[in-house]
Scaffold this active site. Structure first.
Site, PDB file in Angstrom:
ATOM      1  N   ASP A 643       0.785  -1.239   0.000  1.00  0.00           N
ATOM      2  CA  ASP A 643       0.000   0.000   0.000  1.00  0.00           C
ATOM      3  C   ASP A 643       0.818   1.291   0.000  1.00  0.00           C
ATOM      4  OD1 ASP A 643      -1.951  -1.899   0.295  1.00  0.00           O
ATOM      5  OD2 ASP A 643      -2.680  -1.223   2.235  1.00  0.00           O
ATOM      6  N   GLU A 718      -7.254  -3.229  -3.749  1.00  0.00           N
ATOM      7  CA  GLU A 718      -8.589  -3.081  -3.189  1.00  0.00           C
ATOM      8  C   GLU A 718      -9.204  -1.724  -3.510  1.00  0.00           C
ATOM      9  OE1 GLU A 718     -10.227  -4.373   1.112  1.00  0.00           O
ATOM     10  OE2 GLU A 718      -8.763  -2.756   1.177  1.00  0.00           O
ATOM     11  N   GLU A 722      -7.875   5.272  -4.428  1.00  0.00           N
ATOM     12  CA  GLU A 722      -6.616   5.685  -3.819  1.00  0.00           C
ATOM     13  C   GLU A 722      -5.443   5.453  -4.773  1.00  0.00           C
ATOM     14  OE1 GLU A 722      -7.113   5.368   0.935  1.00  0.00           O
ATOM     15  OE2 GLU A 722      -7.316   3.456  -0.115  1.00  0.00           O
TER      16      GLU A 722
END
Length: 894
Positions: A643, A718, A722
Site C-alpha cells: 500500500d 482493493e 486511492e
C-alpha cells in the site's frame, strides 16, 4: 466451519466433479483424428502416439490428487483495519460545545489508529467494522439561504474576495507542454539524513539475486517469496515452479492457461439486482505443460536473476552451484513460455495428459516444431531450437512425458494455439526468438499522452524474426494506427482482465487523448473543468462551516501509529485550509490552522512520529518501522511494502497544497516528499536507492498493493480511488515544484487509469472483460491476479466494498468515476428503494456515499451536506464537511 467456507467447499467439490472428471470421460475416438489429420507442415517422419489408449477403462484417469483450488479471502498481507479511523469528535475538536450545540466537555482516549488484538496479532474484525458512536447533536446550518437548492454558478460575486496576500496558489491553468518526456528523474540524491538505514528487514531475500533495487510489488514475486511455488501471472499464461508437487511430482516449471468454463464461482448476492456471484476464481495447480529436465530433483534450486519492472529470469539448477540449468525469461505478455537449456535432458510433462504429439517439421532451418494435443481438447505448439542445429527427435514415452536428447543446449518454447492454421502461422513466424526484458517511454503534448512498451529480444535470427506478444484490452483500445496494423486473430483469456490479443512486433505505442491536464486543487467536472468561482451562497456555506472543523486538534489527528491514517489526516487538513483560503477567499480564517498543519507535517520530515520511517537496505525502500516488532500486518503491511502508493499519496497531495500556499516551505521539505515519490512511483530504472515504479504496473494499467507477502492468487488491489489519488498527487506535486516531467507523468497515469478502471474494476452494464454473472457487482472489490472477490479486507458491507473505490472524493474523482457508472451503481445499491439506502448507512461511509452522489446529482448531495442538524459522525476521519460542500458546489456546475 464458517457458513461461507462450507458453501465454497461444496461449490468447489461440485465443480471438480462436474468439470475435472468430465474432462476424463471417454470421447468419440475418431473426432480428433478427423479434425487433426497430418498437415502440410508435417515431415515424412511425423509420428502419432496413441494416448490415451482406446480402452475406456484406461481413459478414466484418476490423478493421485486433485489440484488444490484455494478460495476465500486471504488475510495474509493486509490488516482488517477500516480505511479511516473512527475518531471520537470530542477528543479532536476544541470548543466542542460550539460545534455540537452542547456544553458537555466530553473527553476521549488518546488518538491512535485501531490497534491489533494482542491475542491474534490482527485487528479485531468486529471492532474494525463498527462505527464509533458520535453525539447526536447537530452543527449549525452552514447555508445562508434555503438548503433545498444547491448553489448556482454566478458570473459575479456578491462578496468581495479577501486578498490572498502571501498565500499564492499555483494556477490550475496548465502550462503548454510539447513532447514532454514523462520519465525524467525525480531526484538522484541520497536518502534524507533523518531517515536511518536498517539491514534487518523481517522478510529475508533468499532467492532474488540483484544489486539493483528489487521491485517488491511486481508480478513475478511468487518466484522468490516463501515456498517459491506460487504462480506468476504473465498474462495470458501462468507459470509456477512445481517443486516436487502435484500428481506428477515434477521439479520443472508449470505453464498453464485457464479457460472460462473452468472458473469456480461464489454464492449469489441477493442484495444486488441480478444476483451476481460474490467471487470467481481461476483454478491453481493445473499442470497443462511442465518444462523440465530429467536431471531436476530434490536437490534442485531456483533463483531469480535480473528482476526488473516488466521481467525477471527464473533459473532452475539441478543443484546449487551446478552449471546444468534452465533459464526461463519471464516477461509480461510473452507469446511463448521459453526455456533456455544448458546441457540437460529436456522433459516436457503434462498433468492434463498428452492425447498425441505430432512432429510437424521445421518452420525455419534449425527450428523443430511439435503439435501437442492434450486431453482437455486444447492444442499447444512446441518449438525446439538446439544450439547445435541437430534434430532433437523428441519422443513421447508416456501419456505424461515427452522426452528430448541428453545434453541438450538451446531453447524450447511452448504456446497455446486457439486459432487453428492462422494462429499456427503467426507462432511459426516468431518462433526461435523471445523477450528477455521490457522498458517504457512516454511523452505528453498538450492533452495527448503517448507511451510505448518495447522489448529486448534474444534467440535465433533476432534481426529478421519479430516478437509475438499479448496485449490486454485497454492496450488494444488505445493502440496507435501502426500498432493496430500488427494485431493478429489469436486471442487467449487472461485470468482477471478479459481476452488478450497477440500482436506482432517489438513495441506497441498507446495514445491517451483528452487527458485531464487542467485538474488542480479546486473542484473539477468533466464539462467545465476546474471550478474556482463558487457562488456567493456556496462561499458563505464554506465560511460558516469551516471554523468548527478548523478547531480540530491537528497534531493529535495526524500523529497516529499509522502512516496511512496520518497521511489521510494531513491531506484532510491541507484540503480544508485550501478550501477556506482559495474557494472561501478567507486567508485569515485558516491562518492558524495552516501554521499548525506545517508543524504537524514537519514531525514526519524530522522522522519523530510514533513509528518513524527507515530505509530498508535489503529490498531498498522507505518503510514504517511498525512491522519490525514481529507483526508485518501492522499499518496495513507498510513495512513489507503493502500500500505504499495509498499511504504516501496522501502525504504528497498534502505537501502539494502546502507548497502551493507557501512556496517558501518547499526548500526544507522537497527532498523528503520526493523520497516518497521515488519509493512508491520512481520514474527511472537506474536509481540506486529505489526500484522503478514500485506500485504502478505500466503493463496492467493500474497499481498492485500487495508487497512481500506470499500469495497463491498473486498481487491484488482493493482501492482504485486511492490508486488514482497517487497519480493525482504526483501530478500536483510536480506542478507545485515545477517538475514538468512528474506533472506530465501524473497526467498520463490518470489517463491510463481512466481506461483500465473502466475495463476491469468499475463495471458498467456493457462490461465484457469480467464474467457476465459477476458484473452486476459494479465494482470488483478486491481484484487479484488470479481471482476477483467482491469484498474488502475489513468487511463485506456494500458501503465498504463500493465505498473503498470512492474515497477520497477529490478533483480527480469525476474523471475515473464516469457518470454512467456512478448512476448504475447508485440505483442498484444506494438509492432509497435499493437494499442499502445511503440514508441508512452508519458512520463516515454515509458522507462518502453522498459526496460520490454529487457526480450525478449535486442537488441531492448539497441537500445532504447543507442540511440543518448535520451529524458530524457522517464525515470520515480523512475528509471534511467544508471540502465536501465545495466539492458538491463545484459539481453542480458540471
Amino acid at each position: 466451519m464458517d457458513t461461507r467456507l462450507k458453501w465454497k467447499a461444496t461449490a468447489l467439490l461440485t465443480w471438480l466433479l462436474t468439470t475435472e472428471i468430465a474432462h476424463c470421460l471417454p470421447r468419440v475416438g475418431n473426432e480428433v483424428e478427423a479434425t487433426l489429420q497430418n498437415t502440410a507442415t508435417e515431415s515424412a517422419s511425423a509420428f502419432e502416439t496413441q494416448y490415451p489408449p482406446s480402452s475406456s477403462e484406461d481413459r478414466l484417469l484418476i490423478p493421485e490428487s486433485h489440484p488444490v483450488y484455494r478460495v476465500g479471502l486471504q488475510q495474509d498481507g493486509h490488516s482488517s483495519q477500516q480505511p479511516f479511523p473512527q475518531f471520537d469528535v470530542a477528543k479532536f475538536v476544541d470548543g466542542l460545545g460550539d460545534l455540537l450545540g452542547s456544553g458537555d466537555d466530553t473527553t476521549a482516549p488518546a488518538p491512535t489508529a485501531p490497534t491489533p488484538s494482542t491475542d491474534t496479532g490482527k485487528s479485531d474484525p468486529i471492532q474494525a467494522t463498527t462505527s464509533a458512536k458520535h453525539p447526536e447533536n447537530s452543527a449549525p446550518n452552514p447555508t445562508a439561504g434555503s438548503v433545498t437548492d444547491p448553489p448556482q454558478k454566478s458570473t459575479t460575486k456578491s462578496d468581495e474576495p479577501v486578498q490572498t496576500g502571501s498565500s499564492p496558489v499555483a494556477s490550475d491553468k496548465p502550462k503548454a507542454m510539447h513532447d514532454q518526456d514523462i520519465f525524467q528523474p525525480v531526484a538522484t540524491g541520497p536518502i534524507p539524513a533523518s531517515i536511518k538505514s536498517r539491514d534487518d528487514h523481517p522478510v529475508k531475500n533468499e532467492h532474488a539475486n540483484a544489486t539493483d533495487p528489487i521491485a517488491t510489488n511486481k508480478f513475478y514475486a511468487g518466484l522468490y517469496l516463501g515456498t517459491q511455488t506460487n504462480a506468476t501471472f504473465t498474462q495470458p499464461y501462468s507459470l509456477a515452479w512445481s517443486k516436487g508437487g502435484g500428481s506428477l511430482k515434477s521439479w520443472g516449471m508449470i505453464v498453464s492457461h485457464v479457460q472460462s468454463h473452468m472458473l469456480a464461482y461464489g454464492p449469489p448476492n441477493n442484495k444486488i439486482p441480478g444476483n451476481p456471484v460474490q467471487y470467481y476464481i481461476n483454478p491453481v495447480g493445473l499442470q497443462h505443460l511442465i518444462i523440465s529436465a530429467t536431471e531436476l530433483g530434490q536437490s534442485s534450486v531456483m533463483n531469480v536473476e535480473q528482476p526488473k519492472a516488466f521481467s525477471a529470469h527464473a533459473v532452475l539448477k539441478s543443484s546449487a552451484g551446478s552449471a546444468q540449468q534452465i533459464t526461463f525469461p519471464v516477461v509480461q505478455g510473452m507469446g511463448y513460455a521459453t526455456a533456455v537449456y544448458n546441457d540437460m535432458e529436456p522433459l516436457i510433462e503434462s498433468g492434463v495428459f498428452f492425447r498425441k504429439v505430432v512432429s510437424a517439421g521445421s518452420p525455419r532451418p534449425g527450428i523443430f516444431k511439435y503439435q501437442a494435443f492434450l486431453d482437455d481438447d486444447t492444442t499447444w505448439l512446441l518449438y525446439a531450437t538446439p544450439a547445435d542445429g541437430k534434430d532433437p527427435n523428441f519422443k513421447l514415452v508416456s501419456k505424461t512425458n515427452l522426452r528430448g536428447p541428453k545434453g541438450f543446449s538451446g531453447t524450447i518454447q511452448v504456446a497455446k494455439n486457439p486459432a487453428g492454421k492462422s494462429g499456427e502461422k503467426f507462432y511459426d513466424n516468431s518462433s526461435g526468438v523471445y523477450p528477455v526484458a521490457g522498458e517504457i517511454s512516454g511523452s505528453l503534448t498538450d492533452d495527448v499522452g503517448t507511451y510505448t512498451l518495447s522489448w529486448t529480444k534474444a534467440g535465433k535470427d533476432i534481426k529478421g524474426t519479430p516478437l509475438i506478444m499479448f496485449a490486454l484490452p485497454h492496450h488494444v483500445h488505445s493502440f496507435d494506427s501502426a500498432t493496430k496494423g500488427r494485431i493478429t486473430d489469436i486471442h487467449l483469456r487472461t485470468t482477471t482482465k478479459g481476452n488478450s490479443t497477440a500482436v506482432i512486433g517489438e513495441s506497441w505505442t498507446m495514445v491517451e487523448k483528452n487527458l485531464p491536464i487542467d485538474i488542480g486543487f479546486a473542484p473539477w467536472s468533466t464539462t467545465d473543468g476546474s471550478v474556482h468561482e463558487l457562488s456567493a451562497a456556496a462561499q458563505r456555506a464554506i465560511i460558516q462551516a469551516a471554523p468548527h472543523e478548523l478547531k480540530q486538534n491537528i497534531p493529535e489527528q495526524t500523529d497516529l501509529n499509522s502512516m496511512y491514517y496520518s497521511g489521510k489526516a494531513l491531506s484532510k487538513f491541507a484540503t480544508l485550509v485550501y478550501t477556506v483560503n482559495q474557494l472561501g477567499n478567507n486567508v485569515e480564517l485558516a491562518a492558524d490552522a495552516f501554521q499548525t498543519l506545517k508543524k504537524s507535517f514537519d514531525l514526519f520530515v524530522q522522522n519523530k512520529q510514533q513509528f518513524p520511517l527507515a530505509y530498508d537496505t535489503i529490498w531498498k525502500g522507505v518503510v514504517s518501522t511498525a512491522g519490525y516488532n514481529g507483526d508485518l500486518n501492522q499499518d496495513f503491511g507498510n513495512t513489507a511494502y503493502n500500500d505504499h502508493h495509498f499511504h504516501y499519496g496522501y502525504f504528497i497531495q498534502a505537501a502539494a497544497i502546502i507548497g502551493s500556499l507557501d512556496p517558501s516551505w518547499l526548500a526544507a521539505n522537497k527532498e523528503w516528499v520526493n523520497m516518497l515519490v521515488r519509493d512508491a512511483g520512481n520514474s527511472v530504472a537506474n536509481d540506486a536507492h529505489f526500484p522503478f515504479s514500485r506500485s504502478f504496473d505500466w503493463y496492467n494499467g493500474h497499481s498492485w498493493a500487495k508487497g512481500l507477502f506470499e500469495s497463491f492468487d498473486g498481487k491484488d488491489q482493493e482501492s482504485t480511488s486511492e490508486d488514482t489519488m497517487f497519480a493525482y498527487a504526483i501530478k500536483m506535486w510536480g506542478k507545485t515544484t515545477g517538475d514538468a516531467s512528474m506533472e506530465a507523468r501524473g497526467n498520463v497515469m490518470l489517463g491510463i487509469l481512466g481506461r483500465s478502471l473502466h475495463n476491469y474494476f468499475l463495471m458498467e452494464d456493457d462490461n465484457v472483460n469480467q464474467p457476465a454473472n459477476f458484473t452486476a457487482n459494479k465494482v470488483t472489490g478486491i481484484l487479484f491476479e488470479n481471482k476477483v472477490d467482491h469484498t474488502t479486507y475489513f468487511g463485506a458491507n456494500l458501503e465498504f466494498v463500493q465505498g473503498i473505490h470512492m474515497l477520497p472524493l477529490m478533483p480527480h474523482s469525476p474523471f475515473t468515476r464516469r457518470k454512467e457508472f456512478v448512476r448504475q451503481e447508485w440505483q442498484a445499491m444506494f438509492a432509497e428503494n435499493a437494499s442499502t439506502p445511503a440514508s441508512k448507512v452508519e458512520g463516515g461511509w454515509r458522507g462518502v456515499l453522498y459526496a460520490n452522489l454529487a457526480l450525478i446529482d449535486p442537488k441531492a448531495a448539497w441537500e445532504f451536506f447543507a442540511q440543518p442538524n448535520f451529524d458530524y459522525s457522517w464525515i470520515d476521519g480523512g475528509a471534511s464537511r467544508t471540502w465536501y460542500l465545495a466539492f458538491v458546489a463545484g459539481e453542480s456546475f458540471g
